[in-house]
Design a protein around this motif. Structure first.
Motif, PDB file in Angstrom:
ATOM      1  N   LYS A 150       3.498  -9.128 -18.985  1.00  0.00           N
ATOM      2  CA  LYS A 150       4.104 -10.200 -18.266  1.00  0.00           C
ATOM      3  C   LYS A 150       4.478  -9.875 -16.851  1.00  0.00           C
ATOM      4  CE  LYS A 150       6.659 -11.698 -22.299  1.00  0.00           C
ATOM      5  NZ  LYS A 150       8.135 -11.763 -22.899  1.00  0.00           N
ATOM      6  N   LEU A 151       4.370  -8.441 -16.594  1.00  0.00           N
ATOM      7  CA  LEU A 151       4.758  -8.066 -14.973  1.00  0.00           C
ATOM      8  C   LEU A 151       3.323  -7.665 -14.435  1.00  0.00           C
ATOM      9  CD1 LEU A 151       7.852  -5.907 -15.900  1.00  0.00           C
ATOM     10  CD2 LEU A 151       7.906  -8.019 -14.443  1.00  0.00           C
ATOM     11  N   GLU A 152       2.282  -8.018 -14.938  1.00  0.00           N
ATOM     12  CA  GLU A 152       1.076  -7.729 -14.545  1.00  0.00           C
ATOM     13  C   GLU A 152       0.748  -6.116 -14.214  1.00  0.00           C
ATOM     14  OE1 GLU A 152      -0.153 -10.559 -11.422  1.00  0.00           O
ATOM     15  OE2 GLU A 152       0.588 -12.196 -12.353  1.00  0.00           O
ATOM     16  N   ILE A 153       1.406  -5.384 -14.904  1.00  0.00           N
ATOM     17  CA  ILE A 153       1.233  -3.971 -14.921  1.00  0.00           C
ATOM     18  C   ILE A 153       0.102  -3.480 -15.609  1.00  0.00           C
ATOM     19  CG2 ILE A 153       2.365  -1.735 -15.419  1.00  0.00           C
ATOM     20  CD1 ILE A 153       5.021  -2.717 -14.889  1.00  0.00           C
ATOM     21  N   LYS A 154      -0.861  -2.894 -14.813  1.00  0.00           N
ATOM     22  CA  LYS A 154      -2.412  -2.338 -15.652  1.00  0.00           C
ATOM     23  C   LYS A 154      -1.785  -1.332 -16.556  1.00  0.00           C
ATOM     24  CE  LYS A 154      -4.840  -4.215 -11.840  1.00  0.00           C
ATOM     25  NZ  LYS A 154      -5.994  -4.020 -10.862  1.00  0.00           N
ATOM     26  N   GLN A 155      -2.607  -1.000 -17.680  1.00  0.00           N
ATOM     27  CA  GLN A 155      -2.662   0.060 -18.425  1.00  0.00           C
ATOM     28  C   GLN A 155      -2.862   1.361 -17.765  1.00  0.00           C
ATOM     29  OE1 GLN A 155      -1.386   0.051 -21.699  1.00  0.00           O
ATOM     30  NE2 GLN A 155      -0.738  -2.154 -21.104  1.00  0.00           N
ATOM     31  N   GLU A 156      -3.621   1.444 -16.660  1.00  0.00           N
ATOM     32  CA  GLU A 156      -4.037   2.566 -15.909  1.00  0.00           C
ATOM     33  C   GLU A 156      -2.630   3.199 -15.351  1.00  0.00           C
ATOM     34  OE1 GLU A 156      -4.475   4.935 -12.403  1.00  0.00           O
ATOM     35  OE2 GLU A 156      -3.989   2.692 -12.363  1.00  0.00           O
ATOM     36  N   MET A 157      -1.738   2.319 -14.887  1.00  0.00           N
ATOM     37  CA  MET A 157      -0.344   2.734 -14.288  1.00  0.00           C
ATOM     38  C   MET A 157       0.406   3.457 -15.125  1.00  0.00           C
ATOM     39  SD  MET A 157       0.594  -0.341 -11.879  1.00  0.00           S
ATOM     40  CE  MET A 157       2.337   0.058 -11.750  1.00  0.00           C
ATOM     41  N   LEU A 158       0.382   3.293 -16.408  1.00  0.00           N
ATOM     42  CA  LEU A 158       1.291   3.477 -17.511  1.00  0.00           C
ATOM     43  C   LEU A 158       0.687   4.756 -17.715  1.00  0.00           C
ATOM     44  CD1 LEU A 158       1.718   0.622 -19.708  1.00  0.00           C
ATOM     45  CD2 LEU A 158       3.223   1.340 -18.144  1.00  0.00           C
ATOM     46  N   LYS A 159      -0.477   5.222 -17.492  1.00  0.00           N
ATOM     47  CA  LYS A 159      -1.036   6.535 -17.899  1.00  0.00           C
ATOM     48  C   LYS A 159      -0.503   7.623 -16.678  1.00  0.00           C
ATOM     49  CE  LYS A 159      -4.675   4.569 -20.485  1.00  0.00           C
ATOM     50  NZ  LYS A 159      -6.242   4.472 -20.578  1.00  0.00           N
ATOM     51  N   ARG A 160       0.022   7.097 -15.570  1.00  0.00           N
ATOM     52  CA  ARG A 160      -0.027   8.226 -14.503  1.00  0.00           C
ATOM     53  C   ARG A 160       1.683   8.610 -14.623  1.00  0.00           C
ATOM     54  NH1 ARG A 160      -1.789   3.819  -9.824  1.00  0.00           N
ATOM     55  NH2 ARG A 160      -0.728   5.438  -8.526  1.00  0.00           N
ATOM     56  N   ALA A 161       1.746   9.783 -13.830  1.00  0.00           N
ATOM     57  CA  ALA A 161       3.264  10.120 -13.433  1.00  0.00           C
ATOM     58  C   ALA A 161       4.066   9.037 -13.026  1.00  0.00           C
ATOM     59  CB  ALA A 161       3.027  11.539 -12.773  1.00  0.00           C
ATOM     60  N   LEU A 162       5.447   8.948 -13.400  1.00  0.00           N
ATOM     61  CA  LEU A 162       6.320   7.994 -13.054  1.00  0.00           C
ATOM     62  C   LEU A 162       6.284   7.907 -11.501  1.00  0.00           C
ATOM     63  CD1 LEU A 162       8.170   6.034 -14.053  1.00  0.00           C
ATOM     64  CD2 LEU A 162      10.016   7.455 -13.807  1.00  0.00           C
ATOM     65  N   ASN A 163       5.818   6.701 -11.126  1.00  0.00           N
ATOM     66  CA  ASN A 163       6.014   6.382  -9.504  1.00  0.00           C
ATOM     67  C   ASN A 163       4.907   6.761  -8.735  1.00  0.00           C
ATOM     68  OD1 ASN A 163       7.539   3.896 -10.156  1.00  0.00           O
ATOM     69  ND2 ASN A 163       9.544   5.193 -10.045  1.00  0.00           N
ATOM     70  N   VAL A 164       4.237   7.800  -9.299  1.00  0.00           N
ATOM     71  CA  VAL A 164       3.630   8.811  -7.997  1.00  0.00           C
ATOM     72  C   VAL A 164       2.428   7.865  -7.816  1.00  0.00           C
ATOM     73  CG1 VAL A 164       2.240  10.939  -8.006  1.00  0.00           C
ATOM     74  CG2 VAL A 164       4.374  10.912  -9.264  1.00  0.00           C
ATOM     75  N   GLY A 165       2.354   7.902  -6.448  1.00  0.00           N
ATOM     76  CA  GLY A 165       1.154   6.941  -5.873  1.00  0.00           C
ATOM     77  C   GLY A 165       1.309   5.766  -5.964  1.00  0.00           C
ATOM     78  N   PHE A 166       2.269   5.185  -6.610  1.00  0.00           N
ATOM     79  CA  PHE A 166       2.548   3.777  -6.664  1.00  0.00           C
ATOM     80  C   PHE A 166       2.718   3.033  -5.306  1.00  0.00           C
ATOM     81  CE2 PHE A 166       3.853   3.567 -11.430  1.00  0.00           C
ATOM     82  CZ  PHE A 166       2.765   4.017 -11.700  1.00  0.00           C
ATOM     83  N   SER A 167       2.567   1.709  -5.264  1.00  0.00           N
ATOM     84  CA  SER A 167       2.806   1.031  -3.959  1.00  0.00           C
ATOM     85  C   SER A 167       4.312   0.539  -4.108  1.00  0.00           C
ATOM     86  CB  SER A 167       1.905  -0.119  -3.873  1.00  0.00           C
ATOM     87  OG  SER A 167       2.169  -0.885  -4.826  1.00  0.00           O
ATOM     88  N   GLY A 168       4.972  -0.058  -3.054  1.00  0.00           N
ATOM     89  CA  GLY A 168       6.247  -0.273  -3.129  1.00  0.00           C
ATOM     90  C   GLY A 168       6.397  -1.516  -4.351  1.00  0.00           C
ATOM     91  N   GLY A 169       5.541  -2.322  -4.280  1.00  0.00           N
ATOM     92  CA  GLY A 169       5.461  -3.474  -5.388  1.00  0.00           C
ATOM     93  C   GLY A 169       5.198  -2.949  -6.760  1.00  0.00           C
ATOM     94  N   GLU A 170       4.500  -2.263  -7.143  1.00  0.00           N
ATOM     95  CA  GLU A 170       4.198  -1.373  -8.207  1.00  0.00           C
ATOM     96  C   GLU A 170       5.464  -0.503  -8.768  1.00  0.00           C
ATOM     97  OE1 GLU A 170      -0.392  -0.601  -8.179  1.00  0.00           O
ATOM     98  OE2 GLU A 170       0.962   1.160  -7.438  1.00  0.00           O
ATOM     99  N   LYS A 171       6.280  -0.005  -7.782  1.00  0.00           N
ATOM    100  CA  LYS A 171       7.518   0.841  -8.307  1.00  0.00           C
ATOM    101  C   LYS A 171       8.357  -0.123  -8.568  1.00  0.00           C
ATOM    102  CE  LYS A 171       6.636   4.701  -4.976  1.00  0.00           C
ATOM    103  NZ  LYS A 171       7.462   5.659  -3.926  1.00  0.00           N
ATOM    104  N   LYS A 172       8.670  -1.454  -8.055  1.00  0.00           N
ATOM    105  CA  LYS A 172       9.554  -2.247  -8.400  1.00  0.00           C
ATOM    106  C   LYS A 172       9.345  -2.978  -9.608  1.00  0.00           C
ATOM    107  CE  LYS A 172      12.085  -1.563  -4.441  1.00  0.00           C
ATOM    108  NZ  LYS A 172      11.954  -2.452  -3.522  1.00  0.00           N
ATOM    109  N   ARG A 173       7.932  -3.311  -9.966  1.00  0.00           N
ATOM    110  CA  ARG A 173       7.641  -3.863 -11.086  1.00  0.00           C
ATOM    111  C   ARG A 173       7.917  -2.759 -12.272  1.00  0.00           C
ATOM    112  NH1 ARG A 173       1.756  -6.041 -10.176  1.00  0.00           N
ATOM    113  NH2 ARG A 173       2.017  -5.210  -7.983  1.00  0.00           N
ATOM    114  N   MET A 174       7.752  -1.439 -11.972  1.00  0.00           N
ATOM    115  CA  MET A 174       8.012  -0.496 -12.945  1.00  0.00           C
ATOM    116  C   MET A 174       9.529  -0.580 -13.565  1.00  0.00           C
ATOM    117  SD  MET A 174       6.782   1.650 -15.102  1.00  0.00           S
ATOM    118  CE  MET A 174       4.902   1.581 -14.331  1.00  0.00           C
ATOM    119  N   ASP A 175      10.444  -0.694 -12.334  1.00  0.00           N
ATOM    120  CA  ASP A 175      11.933  -0.876 -12.627  1.00  0.00           C
ATOM    121  C   ASP A 175      12.023  -1.994 -13.545  1.00  0.00           C
ATOM    122  OD1 ASP A 175      13.093   1.401 -11.369  1.00  0.00           O
ATOM    123  OD2 ASP A 175      14.005   0.262  -9.720  1.00  0.00           O
TER     124      ASP A 175
END
Length: 251
Positions: free
Chosen positions: A130-155
């Motif tokens: 629903k938040l358009e978060i790719k599975q690849e993001m979920l395999k990484r360390a928390l928020n490491v190398g994420f863009s600002g938008g990706e970090k907010k979506r993770m929150d």
């Protein structure tokens, strides 16, 4: 329902919140707007349980329970969630490990059974899609190398999984482009519920075009000095905060 009663808070001897009063009803989306340095983020940190501040007086009640008497993890188990303006990167901690640990820790605090791995994976996939978060993001360390938008979506993903009864968004729109803002706002709107309240802290009205509040509060010098509907945010965008002062609120 959240009730902040006569809350006075200081840091290093300097008063930040000054006998502040605020009520957020069940199911309500309330926004707090105001200039920099007026105590908006301090209020969010105090509710969540950050230790840097001295509580001089007052109460913060969530469904009748004084949060100020509880440790941060217990507050979270009671339903408090804070989405940070600048989500932290945590190298070495896998995102999925973090999400599962956070979710099961809260369930344990409430006396609920931990989720099995298949149950957890199903929940994460549904919320992430629903938040358009790719599975690849979920395999990484928390928020490491994420863009600002990706970090907010993770929150917002964390919020969707934890299902808090009272969620605070502290300048969640900071640093977001329009596409990321739309996705984050859509995730928040999907969680609106008669049993879940939101406190949105922002400088700008644009976020409130996407997450339309029931109530808007203006905060200056550690106090709520004006309260209105969603149209108040539009007024503030046009005129700024010069018309609002503590003296006017007391008049």
């Amino acid at each position: 329902m959240l009730e902040v009663k006569n809350l006075t808070v200081s840091i290093d001897g300097r008063t930040i919140l000054d006998e502040l009063n605020l009520t957020v009803q069940d199911g309500e989306v309330a926004a707090i707007m105001g200039p920099n340095g007026t105590g908006k983020s301090t209020l969010s940190y105090v509710i969540a349980g950050r230790k840097d501040y001295t509580i001089e007086s007052g109460e913060v009640l969530l469904n009748g329970v004084n949060l100020l008497d509880l440790e941060p993890d217990v507050r979270a188990a009671h339903g408090v969630f804070l989405a940070f303006q600048y989500p932290l990167e945590i190298p070495g901690v896998a995102t999925m490990t973090f999400l599962k640990a956070a979710l099961n820790a809260q369930r344990k605090q409430r006396g609920e059974a931990e989720l099995t791995t298949p149950e957890f994976m199903k929940r994460v996939k549904g919320a992430a899609d629903k938040l358009e978060i790719k599975q690849e993001m979920l395999k990484r360390a928390l928020n490491v190398g994420f863009s600002g938008g990706e970090k907010k979506r993770m929150d917002i993903l964390q919020m969707a999984l934890l299902e808090p009864s009272f969620a605070i968004l502290d300048e969640t729109d900071s640093g977001l482009d329009i596409d990321a803002l739309r996705i984050v706002a859509s995730g928040v709107n999907a969680l609106r519920s008669p049993k879940r309240s939101f406190l949105i802290i922002t400088h700008y009205q644009r976020l409130l075009d996407y997450i339309v509040p029931d109530t808007v509060h203006v905060m200056t010098k550690g106090k709520i000095v004006k309260t209105g509907g969603a149209d108040l945010a539009v007024e503030l965008e046009k005129s700024g905060y010069r018309d609002y002062s503590v003296e006017e609120a007391a008049a």
